[in-house]
Design a protein around this motif. Structure first.
Motif, PDB file in Angstrom:
ATOM      1  N   THR A  90       0.828  -1.207   0.000  1.00  0.00           N
ATOM      2  CA  THR A  90       0.000   0.000   0.000  1.00  0.00           C
ATOM      3  C   THR A  90       0.860   1.254   0.000  1.00  0.00           C
ATOM      4  OG1 THR A  90      -1.834  -1.100   1.131  1.00  0.00           O
ATOM      5  CG2 THR A  90      -1.736   1.298   1.292  1.00  0.00           C
ATOM      6  N   HIS A  91       1.850   1.299   0.892  1.00  0.00           N
ATOM      7  CA  HIS A  91       2.667   2.511   0.995  1.00  0.00           C
ATOM      8  C   HIS A  91       3.604   2.689  -0.194  1.00  0.00           C
ATOM      9  CE1 HIS A  91       2.011   4.900   4.602  1.00  0.00           C
ATOM     10  NE2 HIS A  91       1.560   3.802   5.165  1.00  0.00           N
ATOM     11  N   ALA A  92       4.035   1.602  -0.792  1.00  0.00           N
ATOM     12  CA  ALA A  92       4.901   1.728  -1.975  1.00  0.00           C
ATOM     13  C   ALA A  92       4.171   2.436  -3.099  1.00  0.00           C
ATOM     14  CB  ALA A  92       5.361   0.346  -2.432  1.00  0.00           C
ATOM     15  N   ILE A  93       2.849   2.217  -3.206  1.00  0.00           N
ATOM     16  CA  ILE A  93       2.049   2.891  -4.237  1.00  0.00           C
ATOM     17  C   ILE A  93       1.622   4.270  -3.755  1.00  0.00           C
ATOM     18  CG2 ILE A  93      -0.059   2.756  -5.617  1.00  0.00           C
ATOM     19  CD1 ILE A  93       0.132  -0.314  -5.325  1.00  0.00           C
ATOM     20  N   PHE A  94       1.198   4.355  -2.490  1.00  0.00           N
ATOM     21  CA  PHE A  94       0.707   5.624  -1.943  1.00  0.00           C
ATOM     22  C   PHE A  94       1.788   6.701  -1.942  1.00  0.00           C
ATOM     23  CE2 PHE A  94      -0.308   8.517   1.578  1.00  0.00           C
ATOM     24  CZ  PHE A  94      -1.616   8.855   1.263  1.00  0.00           C
ATOM     25  N   ALA A  95       3.066   6.287  -1.923  1.00  0.00           N
ATOM     26  CA  ALA A  95       4.166   7.248  -1.883  1.00  0.00           C
ATOM     27  C   ALA A  95       4.222   8.152  -3.101  1.00  0.00           C
ATOM     28  CB  ALA A  95       5.507   6.506  -1.746  1.00  0.00           C
ATOM     29  N   CYS A  96       3.384   7.879  -4.108  1.00  0.00           N
ATOM     30  CA  CYS A  96       3.392   8.714  -5.319  1.00  0.00           C
ATOM     31  C   CYS A  96       2.602  10.003  -5.136  1.00  0.00           C
ATOM     32  CB  CYS A  96       2.838   7.932  -6.515  1.00  0.00           C
ATOM     33  SG  CYS A  96       1.035   7.704  -6.485  1.00  0.00           S
ATOM     34  N   TYR A  97       1.969  10.208  -3.967  1.00  0.00           N
ATOM     35  CA  TYR A  97       1.095  11.380  -3.837  1.00  0.00           C
ATOM     36  C   TYR A  97       1.814  12.723  -4.044  1.00  0.00           C
ATOM     37  CZ  TYR A  97       2.557  12.618   0.938  1.00  0.00           C
ATOM     38  OH  TYR A  97       3.276  13.021   2.029  1.00  0.00           O
ATOM     39  N   PRO A  98       3.118  12.895  -3.659  1.00  0.00           N
ATOM     40  CA  PRO A  98       3.763  14.175  -3.983  1.00  0.00           C
ATOM     41  C   PRO A  98       3.868  14.407  -5.493  1.00  0.00           C
ATOM     42  CG  PRO A  98       4.996  13.004  -2.292  1.00  0.00           C
ATOM     43  CD  PRO A  98       4.008  12.037  -2.853  1.00  0.00           C
ATOM     44  N   LEU A  99       4.033  13.331  -6.256  1.00  0.00           N
ATOM     45  CA  LEU A  99       4.080  13.461  -7.713  1.00  0.00           C
ATOM     46  C   LEU A  99       2.718  13.880  -8.252  1.00  0.00           C
ATOM     47  CD1 LEU A  99       6.093  10.211  -8.493  1.00  0.00           C
ATOM     48  CD2 LEU A  99       6.986  12.535  -8.305  1.00  0.00           C
ATOM     49  N   LEU A 100       1.658  13.345  -7.670  1.00  0.00           N
ATOM     50  CA  LEU A 100       0.313  13.729  -8.086  1.00  0.00           C
ATOM     51  C   LEU A 100       0.043  15.192  -7.751  1.00  0.00           C
ATOM     52  CD1 LEU A 100      -1.613  10.530  -6.941  1.00  0.00           C
ATOM     53  CD2 LEU A 100      -1.132  11.218  -9.288  1.00  0.00           C
ATOM     54  N   ARG A 117       9.276  18.440 -14.078  1.00  0.00           N
ATOM     55  CA  ARG A 117       8.326  17.851 -13.134  1.00  0.00           C
ATOM     56  C   ARG A 117       7.483  16.766 -13.802  1.00  0.00           C
ATOM     57  NH1 ARG A 117       4.964  21.728  -9.238  1.00  0.00           N
ATOM     58  NH2 ARG A 117       5.208  23.352 -10.799  1.00  0.00           N
ATOM     59  N   TRP A 118       7.092  17.010 -15.071  1.00  0.00           N
ATOM     60  CA  TRP A 118       6.342  15.975 -15.792  1.00  0.00           C
ATOM     61  C   TRP A 118       7.201  14.730 -15.977  1.00  0.00           C
ATOM     62  CZ3 TRP A 118       1.487  15.727 -15.733  1.00  0.00           C
ATOM     63  CH2 TRP A 118       0.670  16.857 -15.848  1.00  0.00           C
ATOM     64  N   ALA A 119       8.515  14.928 -16.224  1.00  0.00           N
ATOM     65  CA  ALA A 119       9.410  13.776 -16.365  1.00  0.00           C
ATOM     66  C   ALA A 119       9.507  13.000 -15.051  1.00  0.00           C
ATOM     67  CB  ALA A 119      10.797  14.244 -16.802  1.00  0.00           C
ATOM     68  N   ALA A 122       6.443  10.939 -14.647  1.00  0.00           N
ATOM     69  CA  ALA A 122       6.506   9.753 -15.503  1.00  0.00           C
ATOM     70  C   ALA A 122       7.412   8.682 -14.892  1.00  0.00           C
ATOM     71  CB  ALA A 122       7.004  10.139 -16.891  1.00  0.00           C
ATOM     72  N   VAL A 123       8.557   9.100 -14.355  1.00  0.00           N
ATOM     73  CA  VAL A 123       9.473   8.151 -13.717  1.00  0.00           C
ATOM     74  C   VAL A 123       8.802   7.520 -12.496  1.00  0.00           C
ATOM     75  CG1 VAL A 123      11.637   7.944 -12.436  1.00  0.00           C
ATOM     76  CG2 VAL A 123      11.572   9.264 -14.559  1.00  0.00           C
ATOM     77  N   GLY A 124       8.106   8.342 -11.719  1.00  0.00           N
ATOM     78  CA  GLY A 124       7.417   7.824 -10.539  1.00  0.00           C
ATOM     79  C   GLY A 124       6.369   6.785 -10.887  1.00  0.00           C
ATOM     80  N   PHE A 125       5.627   7.023 -11.950  1.00  0.00           N
ATOM     81  CA  PHE A 125       4.606   6.046 -12.352  1.00  0.00           C
ATOM     82  C   PHE A 125       5.243   4.783 -12.927  1.00  0.00           C
ATOM     83  CE2 PHE A 125       1.769   9.692 -12.030  1.00  0.00           C
ATOM     84  CZ  PHE A 125       0.731   9.107 -11.323  1.00  0.00           C
ATOM     85  N   THR A 126       6.433   4.916 -13.474  1.00  0.00           N
ATOM     86  CA  THR A 126       7.179   3.721 -13.869  1.00  0.00           C
ATOM     87  C   THR A 126       7.501   2.877 -12.639  1.00  0.00           C
ATOM     88  OG1 THR A 126       8.170   4.900 -15.740  1.00  0.00           O
ATOM     89  CG2 THR A 126       9.268   2.882 -15.013  1.00  0.00           C
ATOM     90  N   LEU A 261      11.616   2.686  -4.191  1.00  0.00           N
ATOM     91  CA  LEU A 261      12.765   3.598  -4.246  1.00  0.00           C
ATOM     92  C   LEU A 261      12.666   4.565  -5.425  1.00  0.00           C
ATOM     93  CD1 LEU A 261      15.733   1.198  -3.353  1.00  0.00           C
ATOM     94  CD2 LEU A 261      14.893   3.126  -1.999  1.00  0.00           C
ATOM     95  N   ILE A 262      12.187   4.075  -6.553  1.00  0.00           N
ATOM     96  CA  ILE A 262      12.030   4.938  -7.734  1.00  0.00           C
ATOM     97  C   ILE A 262      10.974   6.008  -7.471  1.00  0.00           C
ATOM     98  CG2 ILE A 262      11.228   4.990 -10.128  1.00  0.00           C
ATOM     99  CD1 ILE A 262      12.537   2.239 -10.495  1.00  0.00           C
ATOM    100  N   VAL A 263       9.849   5.609  -6.866  1.00  0.00           N
ATOM    101  CA  VAL A 263       8.784   6.563  -6.561  1.00  0.00           C
ATOM    102  C   VAL A 263       9.287   7.629  -5.595  1.00  0.00           C
ATOM    103  CG1 VAL A 263       6.537   6.844  -5.450  1.00  0.00           C
ATOM    104  CG2 VAL A 263       6.904   4.937  -7.014  1.00  0.00           C
ATOM    105  N   VAL A 264       9.970   7.200  -4.532  1.00  0.00           N
ATOM    106  CA  VAL A 264      10.496   8.152  -3.556  1.00  0.00           C
ATOM    107  C   VAL A 264      11.556   9.054  -4.190  1.00  0.00           C
ATOM    108  CG1 VAL A 264      11.842   8.365  -1.426  1.00  0.00           C
ATOM    109  CG2 VAL A 264       9.974   6.710  -1.562  1.00  0.00           C
ATOM    110  N   GLY A 265      12.421   8.464  -5.027  1.00  0.00           N
ATOM    111  CA  GLY A 265      13.446   9.265  -5.704  1.00  0.00           C
ATOM    112  C   GLY A 265      12.841  10.329  -6.592  1.00  0.00           C
TER     113      GLY A 265
END
Length: 284
Positions: A90-100, A117-119, A122-126, A261-265
């Motif tokens: 759950t948290h690995a996916i939820f961590a994308c909220y700053p990107l959203l 920021r768009w890039a 895109a990396v975060g969703f990858t 790690l990619i999402v957080v990065g």
């Protein structure tokens, strides 16, 4: 230190929510938590300049109510995700909220979103796709729950920025608690269940943790800017992973660790870019 302590408290709350949400209706548990939350907020408002009357006065009451309702149902969705997917996934996916938040800041706040920021988005969703591993069992309708929660929380964060242009922090805090409690109570009463005696301490700790965590956040934001504190909130993912493995017997799969790690990065990159823009604006 305060934001890291808040992240630890919220991670512990996530663990207790996962346990209680599996034994009782998540809506019922969250209703009790919000009743306690309202009492805590009323106490804070009473002690603040202007008192409760001052906290009630909002220049954007409709948006404040919508924020509060949005947050409480985001919590419901998140707890349901904990029960179905576990803390780590759950948290690995939820961590994308700053990107959203970065992606939605254009249409909601009218901010300019550049290609960097768009890039990062895109990396975060990858990274999310790596977590979900399309074609595996994790990629299911249940996996949509933490993403839906992230969208709701990102929108809540953007609306919080929007109302902050006219309302003070205590006003927003008051409406968050009261609107959420009013919205969830009718559903919680329908889901009412007797609580086992051995679960009462966990429920009390959950409520006390909410008060302590929010108090730490308030104090941290009084001492430093939100943008400076954002990177430290990611420590919650570390604590959640530890609790998930040691307490709930979850497995930290390699794809989940890499994707997280990619999402957080990507999130940290958007934070760094925002700091660069703020610094350039001050120098200009």
């Amino acid at each position: 230190m305060m934001i890291c302590a808040a992240a630890l408290v919220f991670a512990m709350m996530d663990g207790m929510s996962r346990y209680l949400g599996a034994a009782y209706s998540p809506i019922f548990v969250i209703t009790l938590r919000y009743w306690f939350f309202v009492g805590f907020v009323l106490l804070l408002c009473a002690r603040s300049p202007g008192g409760i009357r001052g906290a009630i006065r909002s220049k954007r009451p409709g948006m404040q109510i919508f924020r509060g309702v949005l947050l409480v149902f985001e919590v419901v969705v998140t707890v349901e995700a904990f029960v179905r997917l576990g803390l780590i996934n759950t948290h690995a996916i939820f961590a994308c909220y700053p990107l959203l938040i970065s992606a939605l800041s254009g249409p909601v706040l009218g901010e300019k979103v550049g290609w960097r920021r768009w890039a990062a988005v895109a990396v975060g969703f990858t990274g999310i796709l790596i977590v979900l591993k399309p074609g595996s069992g994790v990629f299911s309708t249940e996996a949509a729950l933490p993403f839906l929660a992230a969208v709701m929380f990102a929108l809540y964060g953007l609306l919080t920025r929007l109302v902050a242009r006219d309302d003070g922090a205590m006003v927003s805090f008051f409406w968050t608690a009261v609107a959420g409690a009013v919205a969830i109570t009718p559903f919680g009463l329908r889901e009412w269940q007797p609580i086992a005696a051995w679960d009462l301490p966990w429920l009390l700790l959950l409520c006390l943790g909410a008060a302590a965590g929010h108090m730490l956040l308030i104090k941290a934001y009084e001492m430093a800017e939100a943008s400076a504190l954002q990177p430290f909130s990611y420590t919650q993912l570390v604590w959640v992973s530890i609790f998930g493995v040691l307490i709930f017997g979850e497995t930290l799969a390699p794809n989940v660790a890499l994707g997280g790690l990619i999402v957080v990065g990507a999130g940290l990159f958007t934070w760094w870019r925002s700091r660069q823009r703020e610094r350039a604006a001050r120098q200009g």
